[in-house]
Each structure stands twice: as structure tokens, then as C-alpha cells.
Design a protein around this motif. Sequence first.
Motif, PDB file in Angstrom:
ATOM      1  N   GLU A   1      11.324   0.979   0.109  1.00 19.78           N
ATOM      2  CA  GLU A   1      10.312   1.051   1.172  1.00 19.78           C
ATOM      3  C   GLU A   1       9.180   2.029   0.842  1.00 19.78           C
ATOM      4  O   GLU A   1       8.365   2.358   1.699  1.00 19.78           O
ATOM      5  CB  GLU A   1      10.975   1.501   2.489  1.00 19.78           C
ATOM      6  CG  GLU A   1      12.060   0.572   2.986  1.00 19.78           C
ATOM      7  CD  GLU A   1      11.494  -0.748   3.472  1.00 19.78           C
ATOM      8  OE1 GLU A   1      10.630  -0.741   4.344  1.00 19.78           O
ATOM      9  OE2 GLU A   1      11.926  -1.798   2.935  1.00 19.78           O
ATOM     10  N   GLY A   2       9.146   2.525  -0.377  1.00 16.46           N
ATOM     11  CA  GLY A   2       8.145   3.544  -0.748  1.00 16.46           C
ATOM     12  C   GLY A   2       6.725   2.998  -0.734  1.00 16.46           C
ATOM     13  O   GLY A   2       6.488   1.830  -1.018  1.00 16.46           O
ATOM     14  N   TYR A   3       5.780   3.888  -0.400  1.00 21.09           N
ATOM     15  CA  TYR A   3       4.361   3.513  -0.447  1.00 21.09           C
ATOM     16  C   TYR A   3       3.487   4.754  -0.643  1.00 21.09           C
ATOM     17  O   TYR A   3       3.940   5.883  -0.423  1.00 21.09           O
ATOM     18  CB  TYR A   3       3.929   2.762   0.818  1.00 21.09           C
ATOM     19  CG  TYR A   3       4.110   3.536   2.106  1.00 21.09           C
ATOM     20  CD1 TYR A   3       3.179   4.499   2.512  1.00 21.09           C
ATOM     21  CD2 TYR A   3       5.216   3.306   2.922  1.00 21.09           C
ATOM     22  CE1 TYR A   3       3.351   5.209   3.685  1.00 21.09           C
ATOM     23  CE2 TYR A   3       5.387   4.021   4.103  1.00 21.09           C
ATOM     24  CZ  TYR A   3       4.441   4.972   4.482  1.00 21.09           C
ATOM     25  OH  TYR A   3       4.633   5.681   5.636  1.00 21.09           O
ATOM     26  N   ALA A   4       2.251   4.497  -1.074  1.00 23.96           N
ATOM     27  CA  ALA A   4       1.284   5.590  -1.249  1.00 23.96           C
ATOM     28  C   ALA A   4       0.027   5.272  -0.450  1.00 23.96           C
ATOM     29  O   ALA A   4      -0.488   4.153  -0.514  1.00 23.96           O
ATOM     30  CB  ALA A   4       0.933   5.747  -2.724  1.00 23.96           C
ATOM     31  N   ILE A   5      -0.454   6.274   0.293  1.00 21.77           N
ATOM     32  CA  ILE A   5      -1.693   6.117   1.061  1.00 21.77           C
ATOM     33  C   ILE A   5      -2.744   7.042   0.467  1.00 21.77           C
ATOM     34  O   ILE A   5      -2.478   8.235   0.237  1.00 21.77           O
ATOM     35  CB  ILE A   5      -1.478   6.481   2.545  1.00 21.77           C
ATOM     36  CG1 ILE A   5      -0.536   5.462   3.173  1.00 21.77           C
ATOM     37  CG2 ILE A   5      -2.802   6.517   3.298  1.00 21.77           C
ATOM     38  CD1 ILE A   5      -0.301   5.666   4.635  1.00 21.77           C
ATOM     39  N   GLY A   6      -3.924   6.501   0.225  1.00 17.75           N
ATOM     40  CA  GLY A   6      -5.050   7.316  -0.248  1.00 17.75           C
ATOM     41  C   GLY A   6      -6.010   7.535   0.905  1.00 17.75           C
ATOM     42  O   GLY A   6      -6.349   6.603   1.628  1.00 17.75           O
ATOM     43  N   VAL A   7      -6.443   8.795   1.080  1.00 17.87           N
ATOM     44  CA  VAL A   7      -7.420   9.136   2.121  1.00 17.87           C
ATOM     45  C   VAL A   7      -8.666   9.696   1.458  1.00 17.87           C
ATOM     46  O   VAL A   7      -8.566  10.527   0.536  1.00 17.87           O
ATOM     47  CB  VAL A   7      -6.840  10.202   3.087  1.00 17.87           C
ATOM     48  CG1 VAL A   7      -7.909  10.702   4.048  1.00 17.87           C
ATOM     49  CG2 VAL A   7      -5.673   9.643   3.863  1.00 17.87           C
TER      50      VAL A   7
END
Length: 211
Positions: free
Chosen positions: A74-80
Motif C-alpha cells: 500500500e506504499g505511496y509517495a506524495i510530492g508537494v
Amino acid sequence: MNLARKTMNAPALAAVYERAWRPALFYLASGRTTASDRRDAVTALRLGGAQKVLDIACGPGNFTRYLSEALSGEGYAIGVDYSEPMLARAVADNAGPRVGYLRGDARRLPFADGTFDAVCCFGALYLIPDPLVAAREMIRVLAPGGRIAITTSHRAANPIGEMSRVVGGLSGLRVFGARTFPALFAEEGLVEIDQRVHRLLQYVSATKPAH
Ligand SMILES: C[S@@+](CC[C@H](N)C(=O)[O-])C[C@H]1O[C@@H](n2cnc3c(N)ncnc32)[C@H](O)[C@@H]1O
């Protein structure tokens, strides 16, 4: 808005940032390649599972997607990032099944305390008007037991370091002393603080204690 911040908002820079601008300038500043910086980021953040990762000031997503590829389940990466041109490049060039992008200000993150297992900010704290506020926000959204990693400027104790401070000041880039971030991390209760200096850049990582 100063020169450095204007540059980051320019569509022309967003178009060449990942392929030309970053590799050239970061190599000049640190002697390191983007490939080594990416590998070390995965190691410093201890990625390799179903983690939730936040990449602050992600630019065109040049690290965000790479970090997401180290995840599973379920891993994810969010870029802001606050720059629309940079985010448009991120969506066009660095989309992926575990990646999302969000427009926002590093100084006021729209996330609850302890949301992420790993939080990073590479090549941006020297551009942000209140860098220590942004660093504290990173720590706030980091979950207990999570990892934090930053790459930012470093004022070398030699004439080149002094010159970088003057040139940085004129263009709107802040040049930090060696103690600023390790001291802030310690003050905020982080542990396992590690700092590596490569010429004009410093790489600092740490852990938020589990309890
Ligand atoms: C040099 S790029 C870094 C991109 C990428 N992290 C890397 O290491 O190559 C710096 C980014 O910081 C972003 N930035 C500057 N101030 C910001 C802020 N207050 N909030 C969010 N993003 C910011 C800029 O828009 C720009 O995309």
C-alpha cells in the motif's frame, strides 16, 4: 519575490530542471551525481515496504517517482510544491502507480500530525523564506519511528564558503551553517542524527523516536 524564487516559477526552468539544471548545478556544488543522491535518499529514508512518503518541494517529481519505486504493497509517495510549472512537469514526466502530486506551501502542510513514515526535502530549504518553520512542519507530519532527510546548502569554512554566502544572499539563496539542522533536529527530539557534507551541500537525516 527574489531571483531564486522567480526562477523556480519559470516554465522554461521546469522544462530543463530534471535533465540539465539539477545534474549540472548539484554536481558543481557537491561533486555528486543525481543517481547517487537518489540511491542515498532511499537508504537514508530506509524505504522498502508499504511506507507513506512525503517529498517536500518536489519540483518536477525527479525524486518523488524514484522514491515511490522503492515501495511495495500500500506504499505511496506524495510530492508537494508551490510552483505550477514544476508540478505540471511532475505530472507529465514523473507519474506512476504509487505517486501523487499536490500544490502547497512547505510552511503550512495540509496533513495531520504523524501522517508519513518518511519525509524529505531536497534542494529547497535554502529557497523557502522560513526554512526552520518548514523543517518543523516536516517533523510534525512525520510518524513516530519515521525517517526524515534533507539536502541543503552548507557554508564551507573557507573563502569559497564565504563567497557562496555572498552570492547566495544576492540571489535569494540562503547558505546554512553546519549546526543549523542537526541542532534543530536534536531540539525537536529526533535521534540517529547523521550529517554528511559534500562541498557546498549538506545531507542530514534523522529518526523520530517511536515513543
Ligand atoms: C531546486 S527545486 C528542488 C526539486 C527537487 N526536490 C530536487 O532536489 O531536485 C526547489 C523547489 O522548491 C519549491 N519551493 C520553494 N519554496 C517552496 C515552498 N514554500 N513550498 C513548496 N515548495 C517550494 C520550488 O517551487 C522548486 O520546485
